[in-house]
Each structure stands twice: as structure tokens, then as C-alpha cells.
Design an enzyme around this catalytic site. Sequence first.
Site, PDB file in Angstrom:
ATOM      1  N   HIS A 139       0.846  -1.096  -0.017  1.00  0.00           N
ATOM      2  CA  HIS A 139      -0.022   0.066   0.118  1.00  0.00           C
ATOM      3  C   HIS A 139       0.852   1.190  -0.090  1.00  0.00           C
ATOM      4  O   HIS A 139       0.666   2.129  -0.645  1.00  0.00           O
ATOM      5  CB  HIS A 139      -0.829   0.082   1.249  1.00  0.00           C
ATOM      6  CG  HIS A 139      -1.768   1.200   1.167  1.00  0.00           C
ATOM      7  ND1 HIS A 139      -2.978   1.352   0.875  1.00  0.00           N
ATOM      8  CD2 HIS A 139      -1.549   2.425   1.946  1.00  0.00           C
ATOM      9  CE1 HIS A 139      -3.655   2.562   1.458  1.00  0.00           C
ATOM     10  NE2 HIS A 139      -2.338   3.214   1.836  1.00  0.00           N
ATOM     11  N   GLU A 140       2.031   1.261   0.787  1.00  0.00           N
ATOM     12  CA  GLU A 140       2.746   2.639   1.010  1.00  0.00           C
ATOM     13  C   GLU A 140       3.503   2.597  -0.438  1.00  0.00           C
ATOM     14  O   GLU A 140       3.639   3.715  -0.847  1.00  0.00           O
ATOM     15  CB  GLU A 140       3.631   2.211   2.258  1.00  0.00           C
ATOM     16  CG  GLU A 140       2.973   2.241   3.615  1.00  0.00           C
ATOM     17  CD  GLU A 140       1.956   3.406   3.795  1.00  0.00           C
ATOM     18  OE1 GLU A 140       2.034   4.390   3.364  1.00  0.00           O
ATOM     19  OE2 GLU A 140       1.012   3.019   4.439  1.00  0.00           O
ATOM     20  N   HIS A 143       1.541   4.165  -2.914  1.00  0.00           N
ATOM     21  CA  HIS A 143       1.696   5.773  -2.865  1.00  0.00           C
ATOM     22  C   HIS A 143       2.796   6.473  -3.526  1.00  0.00           C
ATOM     23  O   HIS A 143       2.765   7.298  -4.248  1.00  0.00           O
ATOM     24  CB  HIS A 143       1.616   6.132  -1.109  1.00  0.00           C
ATOM     25  CG  HIS A 143       0.228   6.055  -0.518  1.00  0.00           C
ATOM     26  ND1 HIS A 143      -0.664   6.867  -0.994  1.00  0.00           N
ATOM     27  CD2 HIS A 143      -0.346   5.468   0.803  1.00  0.00           C
ATOM     28  CE1 HIS A 143      -1.776   6.669  -0.184  1.00  0.00           C
ATOM     29  NE2 HIS A 143      -1.561   5.868   0.854  1.00  0.00           N
ATOM     30  N   GLU A 218      -6.285   6.930  -1.075  1.00  0.00           N
ATOM     31  CA  GLU A 218      -6.120   5.624  -0.174  1.00  0.00           C
ATOM     32  C   GLU A 218      -6.884   4.625  -1.037  1.00  0.00           C
ATOM     33  O   GLU A 218      -6.230   3.402  -0.787  1.00  0.00           O
ATOM     34  CB  GLU A 218      -6.693   5.975   1.128  1.00  0.00           C
ATOM     35  CG  GLU A 218      -5.969   6.714   2.095  1.00  0.00           C
ATOM     36  CD  GLU A 218      -4.643   6.480   2.368  1.00  0.00           C
ATOM     37  OE1 GLU A 218      -4.242   5.173   2.405  1.00  0.00           O
ATOM     38  OE2 GLU A 218      -3.832   7.373   2.204  1.00  0.00           O
TER      39      GLU A 218
END
Length: 283
Positions: A139-140, A143, A218
Site C-alpha cells: 500500500h505504501e 503511494h 487511499e
Amino acid sequence: MMRILLFLATNMAVMLVLGIILSVTGIAGNSTGGILIMALLFGFAGSLISLFLSKTMALRSVDGEVITQPRNQTERWLIDTVSRQAQKAGIPMPDVAIYHSPDVNAFATGATKSNSLVAVSTGLLNNMTEAEAEAVLAHEISHISNGDMVTMALLQGVLNTFVIFLSRVIATAVASSRNNNGEETRSSGIYFLVSMVLEMLFGVLASIIAMWFSRYREFRADAGSASLVGKEKMIMALQRLQQLHEPQNLEGSLNAFMINGKRSELFMSHPPLEKRIEALRNL
């Protein structure tokens, strides 16, 4: 959540200082074109300063330690996992840091894809399985690969510009109307007061827009994680967060001010966990 709050706090601090300078000095005070130019310069200054300081500030705020040489199996696993995911996402290897905190948290930050950071808390490593932690790391990484920090900085720059421009145009109109009535001695004080009040009000509206974009990204990062490691792992990670963190602290604090339901989401940087899980299941 933390990286957004750090970014917005730094941006707000810079904006406040520059706003006071503008109001006290009267720079571009009577020219709409001059106000627009100064609004553009100062508006983007706050967001860009926040962007370029984000990595250093984030590390200092959590007292994080960048892993330069893995000292144990956990650090080796972190480096290997982030390296594998970064390669799959097509980005340079970011710095990887660990910080001591009981909170289950992780964040990514940095001004560019080639100068980025992924940090995880000891609370996350102690409370999540490897599969769940792998999904959070993905997930990071998403980003970073999506360029979210740069996009947020540009959006914040535009919002800052409108906040500065509108507050000072309206303040100039109010002060000028007072001058036309012969109250010239009050014009500078009224201009300063009106511009500061309007800047705070418009700043709240700008923050709502920034939070909406944060929630949108997100969802994108969740989808990116699903692409890198599979949606089931990301769903498991979010379900783990549900077990550990509900009811959410932010929602609780908002409920204290009688802001409930959908209205509370206006001030949230992350969507509710159940909505994120539902979105992943619909992929």
C-alpha cells in the site's frame, strides 16, 4: 494519516507566517493582479516547502531509524519485501525505516520517487502477520509509485493560492469601502483582521477538499496493493486494523462535537475501513 497531518501542519504554518507578512507589509494590497501573483508565489511556497521537508520531518517526528544494514531477520525481511515490491512497481528502492511505537502504523513520504521513504512501527510488526504486513508495505509502495505526495503538494498549492487570493481581494474591498466613508485610519487594521479571518475560514474549506483527495488516493493505494500482493492480503490487513482500532479515534473526537456519519468523513484523511474493504472486494 500521520504523513498527511505533518504535511498539512507544515503547510498551514508557512501559510500563516506568509499571510501575516502580506497583511502587515501590505504587499500587493491594492492590485488584484499583484495579489494573484503573490498568492501564487506564497501559495505554492507553503506546499513545496512541506513536500521537500516531508521525509526529514517524518523521520524526526517519530524518531525513526533508517535501516542501512539489516541487523536481524525482521529488518532483512523488510528490506527484501520493499525491494521486491519497488521493483515490481517500477520505482527506485526507497529508504526503509523502523520506529518504536505501540500504534499499528506505516507511512510513505518523500519529495520524489527516487528520494522516498517507507517507515513502519514496531506495533505493526508485532501485531500483524507477514502477509498482512506485506500488504501494508505494498500500500505504501503504491503511494510512492502513484506520486501521491507530489500530487498532494500541487493540489495544496492551488488551494493555498485561492485561499490567499480570495481572502485578500475581499479584505481589500471591505477596507476600501471604509476608506470611501472617510475612515482611512482603520483601513489597515480592518484589512488585516478581515484577511486573517477569511483565510482561516477558506482554509477549513480547502482542508476539506484536501481530505477528500486524500481519501481518494487511499482507495487507489489499496488497489495498488491488491495488484502487487493480491487483494485478499490487503483485505486481511484492513480487517486486522478493524480489530485493533475500532472505534476510530478520529471519529470519536468528532462525535464529541456532534459531527456524525457522513459529515465526519469530510475531516478524515482515510476512508472508513469498511468502505475500503468493500472497494477491494469489488475489484
